[in-house]
Motif scaffolding. Structure first.
Motif, short mmCIF file in Angstrom:
data_model
loop_
_atom_site.label_atom_id
_atom_site.label_comp_id
_atom_site.label_asym_id
_atom_site.label_seq_id
_atom_site.Cartn_x
_atom_site.Cartn_y
_atom_site.Cartn_z
N ARG A 47 -17.19 0.36 23.98
CA ARG A 47 -15.88 0.80 23.51
C ARG A 47 -14.82 -0.23 23.86
N THR B 227 -12.49 -2.41 21.31
CA THR B 227 -11.01 -2.43 21.32
C THR B 227 -10.49 -3.85 21.35
N ARG C 33 -11.06 -5.48 18.09
CA ARG C 33 -10.14 -4.92 17.10
C ARG C 33 -8.73 -5.46 17.29
N THR C 34 -8.33 -5.51 18.59
CA THR C 34 -6.98 -6.01 18.87
C THR C 34 -6.83 -7.44 18.37
N LEU D 40 -6.58 -7.42 14.64
CA LEU D 40 -5.29 -6.94 14.15
C LEU D 40 -4.18 -7.93 14.45
N ARG E 121 -2.00 -9.24 11.73
CA ARG E 121 -0.74 -8.49 11.76
C ARG E 121 0.37 -9.23 11.04
N ILE F 227 -0.15 -9.17 7.34
CA ILE F 227 0.10 -7.87 6.71
C ILE F 227 1.59 -7.62 6.61
N LEU G 245 3.74 -7.13 3.27
CA LEU G 245 4.56 -5.95 2.99
C LEU G 245 6.00 -6.34 2.67
N LEU H 284 5.64 -8.77 -0.99
CA LEU H 284 5.12 -8.24 -2.25
C LEU H 284 6.08 -7.32 -3.00
N PRO H 285 6.82 -6.44 -2.32
CA PRO H 285 7.67 -5.56 -3.12
C PRO H 285 8.71 -6.31 -3.94
N VAL I 54 7.74 -6.88 -7.45
CA VAL I 54 7.33 -5.63 -8.07
C VAL I 54 8.53 -4.85 -8.59
N GLN I 55 9.68 -5.00 -7.92
CA GLN I 55 10.86 -4.24 -8.36
C GLN I 55 11.27 -4.65 -9.76
N PHE J 32 3.81 1.09 0.93
CA PHE J 32 4.00 -0.02 0.00
C PHE J 32 3.41 0.30 -1.35
N MET K 219 7.71 2.28 -8.83
CA MET K 219 8.64 1.41 -9.55
C MET K 219 8.01 0.83 -10.81
#
Lengths: 244, 300, 480
Positions: free
Chosen positions: B9, B13, B16-17, B20, B24, B27, B31, B34-35, B38-39, C17, C24
């Motif tokens: 375990r 961890t 995984r840490t 990530l 991180r 990601i 985030l 990308l938007p 898209v707008q 997201f 949109m």
């Protein structure tokens, strides 16, 4: 003061007050210039990026006014110093050690132009401050009055339009912008060239930060003052180097 | 066994840490980035909205996208109508925004229509219609606008922000009022509102009224408009000139003419002085540097 | 944050997201019709076609063909009937038969049915494409004025454009709807405009394109051009070969007889210097002595100024011409390319006139020193005079030519004012009523011949210092 004990042959030209004022003026000037032009030239992408970086136009305006107030306080400080020089130190406002213009400066100007055009072999024997140093100082002084007055008209147009017709604000807009262009172009190109790119001082004339110069520099750059320092002393209330 | 599980375990961890932590940043960046594409990007009309061809993609995204063609273009599909009518000699020559009956808009937009009728554009339109019936025609750049001149019914978008509306507004109003558009963009209100996107700025309709579109030649009317934001303004404040271009100053406004004449004399003096000073010192510094370089090269 | 919380946070963010994204983007994925409605008959004609598809283009053309394929379709102008028929025998054979009408006639599909912007070509064809020799000088001529086979053209002086005329020589309106493309390779193609007494401001002679050697000052095509330049290059080459042979007649690195050994030793010496620490001293020489010319400054400030006025002007013009050539090849539609290719754009016009004036000022100042003030340390030989005279004449003839071009072309002052010197000259010329358009060609050839002379003379007189001085500075660089 002629400091013969710690360092050999060092001459003080600027006291701590002047050095501090110069640093503050430098930073505040850059501040008003950047924020001001980001409004005046806001159609340019770089200006809009800069405003975004400051967190919006309202922050930029606040910063502009803040730096402007700081600049004007420096002007007030200089006026107070001149009064201190005249009354406390009993200096002569139109003497050889003063920042005020004298008739001699006209002669120095003519001789200096002759040197630049190749007619004279060497530059003239400048005294405490050369004609262009005095010119720089006074144009900045007068410029600050214009910028301050026009700036304050633009800051409180409702108040000032109570006493003056509305188009005075338009005049203030024009003058504020044109004078800003002059000041920034002058400082950015000419002042930096004279203080950094001139072969005599390259890479930079640090005296305004350190306050002191060597004997050789004194002899080369201010021969008139150098000669009077080496002449037999006359009793006077002010020390040799304490000037405007 | 339990110890093994514990070890596994803990290993998981840690692994995984690490995983990530390395992803991180990616990601979060994704985030954030990308938007943006898209707008739906607000954009101005690229083609004349009175084109015979309707871009259905844009139409369906517009505020009128749920309406049928016949709802607004009733007369073209009425009984006994032939469209296109090749026998009609005026068919190809009519300007569509002059011939469409915009009262149809009032059925959904009654307030706007009423305010338009009270305003300067409607009054000018009525005058021109009167003159046309007497045979006097206007040059195209002087034609008073109808609803269709300013609003694209096929592609108009709803729920736009204040800055978007304002930016679109100056292009629309600027089609006819070009000098005012230029002088507005040189003025502080234009710079703040359009280039620096400050919400609390004054756009065209903030001062000149939405659909009423009135001129602010009368200083009292102008003061009312100024007072909307500058609450301490007095009558002389309304004398500050916003539209400072040469074409903005009509001959019927001697006070504004006099003000701008005064400013117009100060400006060239200031500019000339600036240029003289800068050119003199630039040349002087340049020659000075050359002279000192020469001295140094000569070993003095 | 602890790792597990981090994972959950990331998962929530990712979900949010994608939710936002679909919310949109959503409506554009919907169908083309509002739900529950019959397809509207209006859209059979009035739906904008997808012009990226062949079917879309043909379908869009059919809308216009409804009227424009009919041989009887016409308009009435001043009591003449002008045909509007797009003639199939021309259009269906043209390279544009798979282009939709509204892709070129962008603003015509509306009421009233007239085009506000004419026809546009730059959506597919860069303005700077084609042979730079031809197109660069014709930037103010609209594409269709040359490429449509109609013999009637006119000058729109207000917009500074040459365009097709809608009327013939007798002022009778003509049809421009045939879509007949001109054959630009025909010998007599250029004489549509370049004839005596033309109305479009073209010089009366058909002038050739510039030669590649003109790139020292102007954006030029990559071809030798008129045969006189071939001769000049040949002469110059002979001179260069002769000079190099002369150098290698002397001893090189101690070797006096074998040419092969001389070349070997010389190249070894250069190689070993370049690939050593001393390359930095060499580079310092390149920067301070060759580029900034500190040795001239050591001799005198006015000498440095005179030489710089001439040298840096030529250098800057050469650099700009090469840059323009590069941009036109690799970025033909860029904003900077369009500006730099057009010699009447305000940047290029001002730059060229400024550098030209600098060259003239430098030459005149040098001549004043050599012939009028004559300080004792200045000695003047014939070669010095020859060099100055050639450069001076080239610059002067260039300005005269520019002034004439502005007068002949009837180019409006708003455009020519950027070329301030040429503008002043053209104002002077416009007062004199000589037949400028017929002289223009001769002055053009004079300017070209003077430069050919410069090229041919280059290895023989003092002008060869342009190459030999940097070479000797490099060979004699000062070790640090």
């Amino acid at each position: 003061m002629r400091d013969q004990t710690v360092e050999p042959e060092v001459y003080w030209r600027f006291n701590v007050l002047h050095r501090a004022v110069h640093i503050v003026v430098m930073i505040a000037f850059i501040g008003v210039a950047l924020t001001g032009f980001s409004l005046a030239f806001s159609s340019v992408g770089a200006a809009r990026t800069f405003v975004w970086f400051l967190g919006g136009i309202d922050n930029a305006r606040y910063l502009h006014r803040f730096c402007a107030v700081v600049l004007y306080l420096c002007v007030v400080t200089e006026v107070l110093w001149i009064m201190y020089f005249k009354f406390a130190l009993r200096g002569k406002l139109f003497g050889p050690n003063s920042i005020f213009f004298r008739v001699k400066d006209l002669r120095f100007f003519r001789q200096h132009m002759g040197y630049l055009l190749g007619r004279n072999e060497a530059p003239p024997p400048f005294e405490r401050f050369t004609w262009w140093e005095k010119f720089d100082y006074w144009t900045l002084f007068i410029g600050m009055q214009t910028m301050g007055l026009t700036g304050v008209f633009l800051w409180y147009p409702e108040f000032f339009s109570r006493f003056f017709p509305g188009y005075y604000v338009n005049v203030a807009q024009v003058l504020h912008f044109d004078e800003a262009i002059l000041a920034v172009l002058y400082k950015f190109f000419i002042h930096t060239s004279v203080r950094h790119l001139r072969p005599e001082v390259y890479p930079g004339d640090w005296v305004i930060f350190t306050g002191k110069v060597t004997k050789e520099t004194m002899a080369r750059a201010h021969p008139g003052e150098w000669a009077s320092l080496n002449a037999p002393q006359q009793g006077s209330a002010i020390s040799d180097q304490q000037t405007i | 066994m339990d110890r093994l599980r514990l070890i596994l375990r803990r290993l998981n961890t840690a692994k995984r840490t690490r995983l990530l932590r390395s992803c991180r940043g990616l990601i979060i960046a994704a985030l954030l980035v990308l938007p943006i594409p898209v707008q739906p990007a607000w954009s101005a009309d690229p083609t004349p909205s009175s084109s015979w061809f309707v871009d259905m993609n844009r139409f369906l995204k517009s505020a009128h996208g749920s309406l049928t063609c016949e709802r607004c273009h009733v007369e073209l599909t009425a009984q006994g109508k032939v469209h296109p009518n090749r026998e009609d000699p005026t068919a190809m020559k009519k300007v569509v925004v002059r011939s469409y009956d915009y009262q149809r808009c009032a059925s959904c937009h009654p307030e706007a229509y009423k305010r338009f009728l009270e305003g300067e554009h409607a009054k000018e339109l009525a005058k021109q219609k009167q003159a046309q019936s007497e045979g006097i025609d206007q040059p195209p750049e002087k034609l008073a606008p109808t609803c269709g001149d300013c609003h694209s019914s096929h592609y108009v978008q709803s729920k736009r922000s204040r800055v978007e509306l304002g930016t679109h507004m100056i292009e629309t109003c600027g089609k006819c009022h070009k000098p005012q558009q230029a002088s507005y963009l040189r003025d502080i209100h234009g710079r703040m509102g359009i280039f620096l996107e400050k919400k609390a700025s004054a756009y065209c309709t903030d001062c000149h009224g939405a659909h009423t579109c009135e001129s602010l030649k009368d200083k009292n009317k102008a003061l009312e408009a100024c007072r909307r934001c500058h609450r301490d303004a007095t009558l002389q404040f309304a004398g500050i000139v916003i539209h400072t271009g040469k074409e903005d100053i009509s001959r019927k406004n001697p006070e504004k003419q006099a003000s701008m004449a005064f400013v117009g004399t100060i400006k060239p003096i200031a500019q000339t002085m600036t240029i003289i000073l800068l050119v003199f010192f630039a040349l002087q510094t340049f020659v000075w540097i050359l002279r000192e370089l020469h001295r140094k090269l000569r070993g003095r | 944050m602890k790792p597990r919380m981090q994972t959950s946070a990331v998962a929530v963010c990712a979900l949010a997201f994608w939710f936002m994204a679909f919310w949109m983007v959503g409506p554009s994925i919907a169908q083309q019709q509002p739900p529950g409605q019959q397809p509207s008959e209006c859209l059979d004609c009035h739906r904008q076609r997808n012009l990226n598809a062949n079917e879309g283009i043909l379908s869009s053309q059919r809308f216009c063909y409804n009227c424009h394929q009919d041989p009887g379709s016409h308009g009435d102008f001043r009591a003449s009937k002008v045909s509007f028929q797009v003639k199939p025998e021309y259009f269906l054979k043209s390279p544009h038969r798979f282009v939709a009408c509204i892709q070129c006639h962008t603003s015509v599909a509306q009421s009233p049915h007239r085009s506000l912007s004419g026809v546009q070509c730059s959506g597919c064809h860069p303005r700077t494409a084609g042979s730079p020799g031809t197109h660069a000088g014709h930037q103010r001529v609209r594409c269709e004025a040359c490429h449509t086979d109609s013999p009637f053209v006119k000058l729109d002086a207000a917009n500074n454009e040459v365009k097709l005329s809608r009327t013939n020589a007798k002022q009778v309106p003509i049809s421009l709807a045939e879509h007949k493309v001109a054959d630009v390779t025909r010998e007599d193609f250029c004489t549509k405009c370049h004839v005596p007494n033309n109305q479009v401001g073209a010089p009366a002679m058909v002038l050739p394109s510039k030669s590649f050697v003109c790139i020292a000052c102007h954006y030029s095509p990559m071809s030798i051009g008129p045969p006189v330049f071939l001769l000049a290059i040949f002469v110059a080459l002979m001179g260069i070969v002769g000079t190099v042979v002369f150098w290698f007649r002397a001893g090189v690195q101690g070797e006096t007889t074998s040419v092969n050994r001389k070349i070997q030793l010389g190249s070894e010496a250069v190689w070993s210097k370049v690939f050593s620490r001393e390359i930095f001293s060499v580079l310092k020489t390149v920067f301070f002595d060759i580029l900034l010319q500190r040795r001239i400054l050591a001799n005198g400030v006015s000498r440095w100024l005179i030489h710089s006025l001439i040298f840096y002007s030529f250098f800057a013009r050469f650099a700009l011409s090469v840059l323009t050539l590069y941009l036109q090849k690799f970025s033909p539609e860029g904003d900077w390319t369009l500006i730099l290719v057009n010699r009447d754009s305000s940047f290029v016009a001002t730059f060229n006139d400024l550098t030209g004036v600098f060259i003239l000022v430098g030459v005149i100042w040098a001549m004043v020193r050599r012939f009028i003030t004559k300080p004792e340390y200045v000695s003047t030989q014939e070669q010095d005079t020859a060099a100055l005279v050639i450069i001076g004449l080239v610059a002067l003839s260039g300005f005269i030519l520019e002034g004439m071009r502005f007068v002949v072309g009837q180019i409006p002052p708003q455009v020519t004012m950027s070329a301030f010197a040429g503008y002043l000259i053209s104002r002077l010329f416009s007062i004199m009523n000589i037949g400028w358009e017929s002289i223009y060609g001769y002055v053009w050839y004079t300017h070209a011949l003077l430069w050919a002379l410069f090229i041919a003379y280059l290895p023989f007189g003092k002008l060869k210092h342009i190459f030999t001085t940097p070479l000797s500075l490099l060979l004699n660089y000062k070790k640090a």
